[in-house]
Design an enzyme around this catalytic site. Sequence first.
Site, PDB file in Angstrom:
ATOM      1  N   GLY A  16       0.820  -1.219   0.000  1.00 22.14           N
ATOM      2  CA  GLY A  16       0.000   0.000   0.000  1.00 22.14           C
ATOM      3  C   GLY A  16       0.845   1.255   0.000  1.00 22.14           C
ATOM      4  O   GLY A  16       0.596   2.195  -0.762  1.00 22.14           O
ATOM      5  N   CYS A  43       3.855  -8.899   1.856  1.00 25.45           N
ATOM      6  CA  CYS A  43       3.507  -9.682   0.667  1.00 25.45           C
ATOM      7  C   CYS A  43       4.744 -10.177  -0.071  1.00 25.45           C
ATOM      8  O   CYS A  43       4.867 -11.361  -0.374  1.00 25.45           O
ATOM      9  CB  CYS A  43       2.628  -8.843  -0.263  1.00 25.45           C
ATOM     10  SG  CYS A  43       2.344  -9.620  -1.840  1.00 25.45           S
ATOM     11  N   CYS A  48       2.741 -13.446   0.626  1.00 26.36           N
ATOM     12  CA  CYS A  48       2.160 -14.011  -0.600  1.00 26.36           C
ATOM     13  C   CYS A  48       3.191 -14.591  -1.568  1.00 26.36           C
ATOM     14  O   CYS A  48       3.020 -15.710  -2.053  1.00 26.36           O
ATOM     15  CB  CYS A  48       1.377 -12.949  -1.368  1.00 26.36           C
ATOM     16  SG  CYS A  48       0.514 -11.774  -0.346  1.00 26.36           S
ATOM     17  N   LYS A  51       5.382 -17.565  -0.217  1.00 20.30           N
ATOM     18  CA  LYS A  51       4.406 -18.647   0.033  1.00 20.30           C
ATOM     19  C   LYS A  51       3.984 -19.304  -1.273  1.00 20.30           C
ATOM     20  O   LYS A  51       3.920 -20.534  -1.374  1.00 20.30           O
ATOM     21  CB  LYS A  51       3.201 -18.067   0.792  1.00 20.30           C
ATOM     22  CG  LYS A  51       2.088 -19.009   1.148  1.00 20.30           C
ATOM     23  CD  LYS A  51       1.067 -19.256   0.057  1.00 20.30           C
ATOM     24  CE  LYS A  51       0.529 -18.041  -0.613  1.00 20.30           C
ATOM     25  NZ  LYS A  51      -0.365 -17.232   0.200  1.00 20.30           N
ATOM     26  N   TYR A 177      -6.288 -18.807   6.674  1.00 15.65           N
ATOM     27  CA  TYR A 177      -5.522 -18.832   5.426  1.00 15.65           C
ATOM     28  C   TYR A 177      -4.130 -19.445   5.623  1.00 15.65           C
ATOM     29  O   TYR A 177      -3.728 -20.357   4.911  1.00 15.65           O
ATOM     30  CB  TYR A 177      -5.267 -17.394   4.940  1.00 15.65           C
ATOM     31  CG  TYR A 177      -6.390 -16.686   4.253  1.00 15.65           C
ATOM     32  CD1 TYR A 177      -6.392 -16.544   2.868  1.00 15.65           C
ATOM     33  CD2 TYR A 177      -7.414 -16.084   4.966  1.00 15.65           C
ATOM     34  CE1 TYR A 177      -7.382 -15.828   2.213  1.00 15.65           C
ATOM     35  CE2 TYR A 177      -8.420 -15.372   4.327  1.00 15.65           C
ATOM     36  CZ  TYR A 177      -8.395 -15.250   2.952  1.00 15.65           C
ATOM     37  OH  TYR A 177      -9.371 -14.547   2.307  1.00 15.65           O
ATOM     38  N   GLU A 181      -2.721 -23.098   4.256  1.00 12.35           N
ATOM     39  CA  GLU A 181      -1.736 -23.031   3.168  1.00 12.35           C
ATOM     40  C   GLU A 181      -0.459 -23.789   3.545  1.00 12.35           C
ATOM     41  O   GLU A 181       0.036 -24.616   2.774  1.00 12.35           O
ATOM     42  CB  GLU A 181      -1.423 -21.567   2.824  1.00 12.35           C
ATOM     43  CG  GLU A 181      -2.598 -20.898   2.091  1.00 12.35           C
ATOM     44  CD  GLU A 181      -2.344 -19.460   1.692  1.00 12.35           C
ATOM     45  OE1 GLU A 181      -1.380 -18.849   2.188  1.00 12.35           O
ATOM     46  OE2 GLU A 181      -3.133 -18.933   0.882  1.00 12.35           O
ATOM     47  N   ASP A 302      -3.435  -3.262   5.884  1.00 16.29           N
ATOM     48  CA  ASP A 302      -3.834  -4.108   7.018  1.00 16.29           C
ATOM     49  C   ASP A 302      -4.036  -3.312   8.311  1.00 16.29           C
ATOM     50  O   ASP A 302      -4.836  -3.696   9.160  1.00 16.29           O
ATOM     51  CB  ASP A 302      -2.767  -5.185   7.293  1.00 16.29           C
ATOM     52  CG  ASP A 302      -2.648  -6.190   6.159  1.00 16.29           C
ATOM     53  OD1 ASP A 302      -3.321  -6.007   5.131  1.00 16.29           O
ATOM     54  OD2 ASP A 302      -1.875  -7.155   6.303  1.00 16.29           O
ATOM     55  N   HIS A 435     -14.103 -25.875 -23.746  1.00 14.70           N
ATOM     56  CA  HIS A 435     -14.097 -27.317 -23.547  1.00 14.70           C
ATOM     57  C   HIS A 435     -12.773 -27.942 -23.958  1.00 14.70           C
ATOM     58  O   HIS A 435     -12.227 -27.544 -24.980  1.00 14.70           O
ATOM     59  CB  HIS A 435     -15.243 -27.936 -24.369  1.00 14.70           C
ATOM     60  CG  HIS A 435     -15.437 -29.386 -24.086  1.00 14.70           C
ATOM     61  ND1 HIS A 435     -15.937 -29.835 -22.885  1.00 14.70           N
ATOM     62  CD2 HIS A 435     -15.178 -30.476 -24.847  1.00 14.70           C
ATOM     63  CE1 HIS A 435     -15.984 -31.162 -22.924  1.00 14.70           C
ATOM     64  NE2 HIS A 435     -15.531 -31.568 -24.094  1.00 14.70           N
ATOM     65  N   GLU A 440     -15.689 -24.580 -17.413  1.00 13.44           N
ATOM     66  CA  GLU A 440     -16.923 -24.557 -18.210  1.00 13.44           C
ATOM     67  C   GLU A 440     -18.132 -24.965 -17.359  1.00 13.44           C
ATOM     68  O   GLU A 440     -19.272 -24.643 -17.686  1.00 13.44           O
ATOM     69  CB  GLU A 440     -16.808 -25.435 -19.453  1.00 13.44           C
ATOM     70  CG  GLU A 440     -16.734 -26.917 -19.170  1.00 13.44           C
ATOM     71  CD  GLU A 440     -16.602 -27.755 -20.451  1.00 13.44           C
ATOM     72  OE1 GLU A 440     -17.367 -27.527 -21.400  1.00 13.44           O
ATOM     73  OE2 GLU A 440     -15.714 -28.634 -20.495  1.00 13.44           O
TER      74      GLU A 440
HETATM   75  P1  NDP Z   1      -6.850 -15.801  10.009  1.00 12.17           P
HETATM   76  O1  NDP Z   1      -7.568 -14.757  10.764  1.00 12.17           O
HETATM   77  O2  NDP Z   1      -7.256 -16.103   8.620  1.00 12.17           O
HETATM   78  O3  NDP Z   1      -6.892 -17.163  10.833  1.00 12.17           O
HETATM   79  C1  NDP Z   1      -6.471 -17.223  12.152  1.00 12.17           C
HETATM   80  C2  NDP Z   1      -6.806 -18.606  12.671  1.00 12.17           C
HETATM   81  O4  NDP Z   1      -6.244 -18.771  13.956  1.00 12.17           O
HETATM   82  C3  NDP Z   1      -8.299 -18.827  12.790  1.00 12.17           C
HETATM   83  O5  NDP Z   1      -8.564 -20.162  12.430  1.00 12.17           O
HETATM   84  C4  NDP Z   1      -8.546 -18.586  14.264  1.00 12.17           C
HETATM   85  O6  NDP Z   1      -9.635 -19.307  14.779  1.00 12.17           O
HETATM   86  C5  NDP Z   1      -7.282 -19.115  14.881  1.00 12.17           C
HETATM   87  N1  NDP Z   1      -6.963 -18.482  16.152  1.00 12.17           N
HETATM   88  C6  NDP Z   1      -6.947 -17.163  16.450  1.00 12.17           C
HETATM   89  N2  NDP Z   1      -6.586 -16.964  17.729  1.00 12.17           N
HETATM   90  C7  NDP Z   1      -6.372 -18.183  18.259  1.00 12.17           C
HETATM   91  C8  NDP Z   1      -5.998 -18.655  19.556  1.00 12.17           C
HETATM   92  N3  NDP Z   1      -5.765 -17.805  20.538  1.00 12.17           N
HETATM   93  N4  NDP Z   1      -5.882 -19.978  19.741  1.00 12.17           N
HETATM   94  C9  NDP Z   1      -6.117 -20.842  18.740  1.00 12.17           C
HETATM   95  N5  NDP Z   1      -6.479 -20.470  17.499  1.00 12.17           N
HETATM   96  C10 NDP Z   1      -6.607 -19.159  17.259  1.00 12.17           C
HETATM   97  O7  NDP Z   1      -5.324 -15.375  10.115  1.00 12.17           O
HETATM   98  P2  NDP Z   1      -4.025 -15.866   9.378  1.00 12.17           P
HETATM   99  O8  NDP Z   1      -2.969 -15.697  10.374  1.00 12.17           O
HETATM  100  O9  NDP Z   1      -4.224 -17.192   8.738  1.00 12.17           O
HETATM  101  O10 NDP Z   1      -3.881 -14.782   8.215  1.00 12.17           O
HETATM  102  C11 NDP Z   1      -4.015 -13.391   8.483  1.00 12.17           C
HETATM  103  C12 NDP Z   1      -4.656 -12.690   7.329  1.00 12.17           C
HETATM  104  O11 NDP Z   1      -3.713 -12.523   6.280  1.00 12.17           O
HETATM  105  C13 NDP Z   1      -5.822 -13.439   6.686  1.00 12.17           C
HETATM  106  O12 NDP Z   1      -7.032 -13.252   7.357  1.00 12.17           O
HETATM  107  C14 NDP Z   1      -5.848 -12.860   5.299  1.00 12.17           C
HETATM  108  O13 NDP Z   1      -6.559 -11.653   5.304  1.00 12.17           O
HETATM  109  C15 NDP Z   1      -4.377 -12.598   5.030  1.00 12.17           C
HETATM  110  N6  NDP Z   1      -3.799 -13.699   4.219  1.00 12.17           N
HETATM  111  C16 NDP Z   1      -4.234 -13.881   2.953  1.00 12.17           C
HETATM  112  C17 NDP Z   1      -3.739 -14.892   2.173  1.00 12.17           C
HETATM  113  C18 NDP Z   1      -4.251 -15.086   0.789  1.00 12.17           C
HETATM  114  O14 NDP Z   1      -4.841 -14.146   0.248  1.00 12.17           O
HETATM  115  N7  NDP Z   1      -4.071 -16.248   0.174  1.00 12.17           N
HETATM  116  C19 NDP Z   1      -2.712 -15.814   2.669  1.00 12.17           C
HETATM  117  C20 NDP Z   1      -2.336 -15.548   4.026  1.00 12.17           C
HETATM  118  C21 NDP Z   1      -2.854 -14.529   4.771  1.00 12.17           C
HETATM  119  P3  NDP Z   1     -11.155 -18.777  14.655  1.00 12.17           P
HETATM  120  O15 NDP Z   1     -11.598 -19.071  13.275  1.00 12.17           O
HETATM  121  O16 NDP Z   1     -11.865 -19.593  15.683  1.00 12.17           O
HETATM  122  O17 NDP Z   1     -11.121 -17.333  14.982  1.00 12.17           O
END
Ligand code: NDP
Length: 453
Positions: A16, A43, A48, A51, A177, A181, A302, A435, A440
């Site tokens: 950004g 990123c 990104c 990864k 995410y 991944e 972010d 196809h 499709e």
């Molecule tokens: P997310 O918010 O996607 O996922 C966090 C996970 O951790 C959730 O499953 C959450 O559970 C769990 N969690 C949170 N706190 C705790 C805790 N105290 N104990 C146990 N589990 C916990 O975050 P990420 O770190 O995976 O990624 C951050 C952000 O970065 C994403 O939301 C996305 O916006 C971005 N990103 C995008 C990608 C892409 O576009 N391909 C790739 C990677 C990141 P619960 O669901 O219960 O809250």
Amino acid sequence: MSEFDYDLYVIGAGSGGVRASRIAAGHGARVAICEDSRVGGTCVIRGCVPKKLMSYAAHFAEDIEDAAGFGWQIGETRFDWPRFLQRKNAEIDRLNQIYLKLLANSGVTLHEGQGRLLNAHTVEVAGRQYTAEKILIAVGGRPVKPEFPGHELSLTSDDIFYIETLPRRMVIIGGGYIAVEFAGIFNALGSEVHLLYRGEQILRGFDADVRRTLAREMAAKGVHIHLHAEVQAVEKKGEERVVHLNTGETLSVDTVLCATGRVPRTEGLGLDKAGVYVNEKGEIPVDHDSKTNVANIFAVGDVTGRIALTPVAIQEGHAFADTQFGNKPWCPSHENVPSAVFSQPPVASVGLTEGEAHTLHESLDIYLSEFRPLKHTLSGREEKTLMKLVVCRETDRVLGCHMVGPDAPEIMQGVAIAIQCGATKAQFDATVGIHPTAAEELVTMRTPARSGH
Ligand code: NDP
């Protein structure tokens, strides 16, 4: 002559911040940017891009296996993690250099060091003070770990890109995410992966069919998914980390990765000195022009707690620069933002999930197709692809599209354009398919799997 050193000072040279500074400079503004890590941001440096390179590396394992069904005889294969790391790091270095050149070529001055606000017009970096008419905060976020005893024995996504040896057995905590991944990547590269998720099903917020399908396919590939699993403690025993779960179970592994979310990196920024409001989550709330509560201070990416995706931060930065310095006001769109999870198989989505659509629309038609892709007729793989359209029965508009399967992210980008244009199911149906492709299927689903209120 302006009373300020710069027209714009940007704190944070990630996606950004770099876009905003280059565009503003292109409009003739005098711009400086500071960065306390490497230019390129999450990123490019630790997100990104590396990864996705890891995801490619991992996918060869399956490609090599699948080749046998097509007549290939491939001898013994071996994955060389240090070699991959060296090639990946060289590519990240190259991209970092490109970002540095982009800034220099646009006439943006780079200051190395952490930026700290002293007041609404002054930023201090590495002991020097700079004044600016407008300030943009684009500091991004950082990963967080839960507070369980022994959490210091675990890694975050920042560290995992640099580990020296491939884990033999690993625990990944989280079901978002990053967790899914890396679970796919390390599983394919040969690690035994245990994904521990505290809730009912991985990928909260995604469509229920997507979550179910991905969990099934990941498990079929060998990822051990533990639901309702919480870590009580991690302890070190020799080289091993022993992970204690709420179920009483223990897992002995060599690597523990916390993928438990990210928080804005606002600490130490001096926001209080400038009077910038920060909410209880540490986010900087902004209006549709990315303006904070202080008239000359803006924030993108972010740190604002809007949508944590690179292309969104880039749009926000671009719109900010055009609006403030280019006399071309526009607002970034936060609707119908497509996204992909580079899991194995990948997921991609745009628009509303079935659950969300139910809360907003009277009646829906749900089109669902689950099929074995043509490639797997010969590869012998049982993996199924899922495609789903959520349609408003009243207006016939396609409200959401969701896919789990090879190439889902590549396919979804085009669908996102159609949905952004307000396409109807009739227009999808009137479109000729390509196809033979999986895509499709999106224009040939004729009968709703279910309809409802
Ligand atoms: P997310 O918010 O996607 O996922 C966090 C996970 O951790 C959730 O499953 C959450 O559970 C769990 N969690 C949170 N706190 C705790 C805790 N105290 N104990 C146990 N589990 C916990 O975050 P990420 O770190 O995976 O990624 C951050 C952000 O970065 C994403 O939301 C996305 O916006 C971005 N990103 C995008 C990608 C892409 O576009 N391909 C790739 C990677 C990141 P619960 O669901 O219960 O809250």
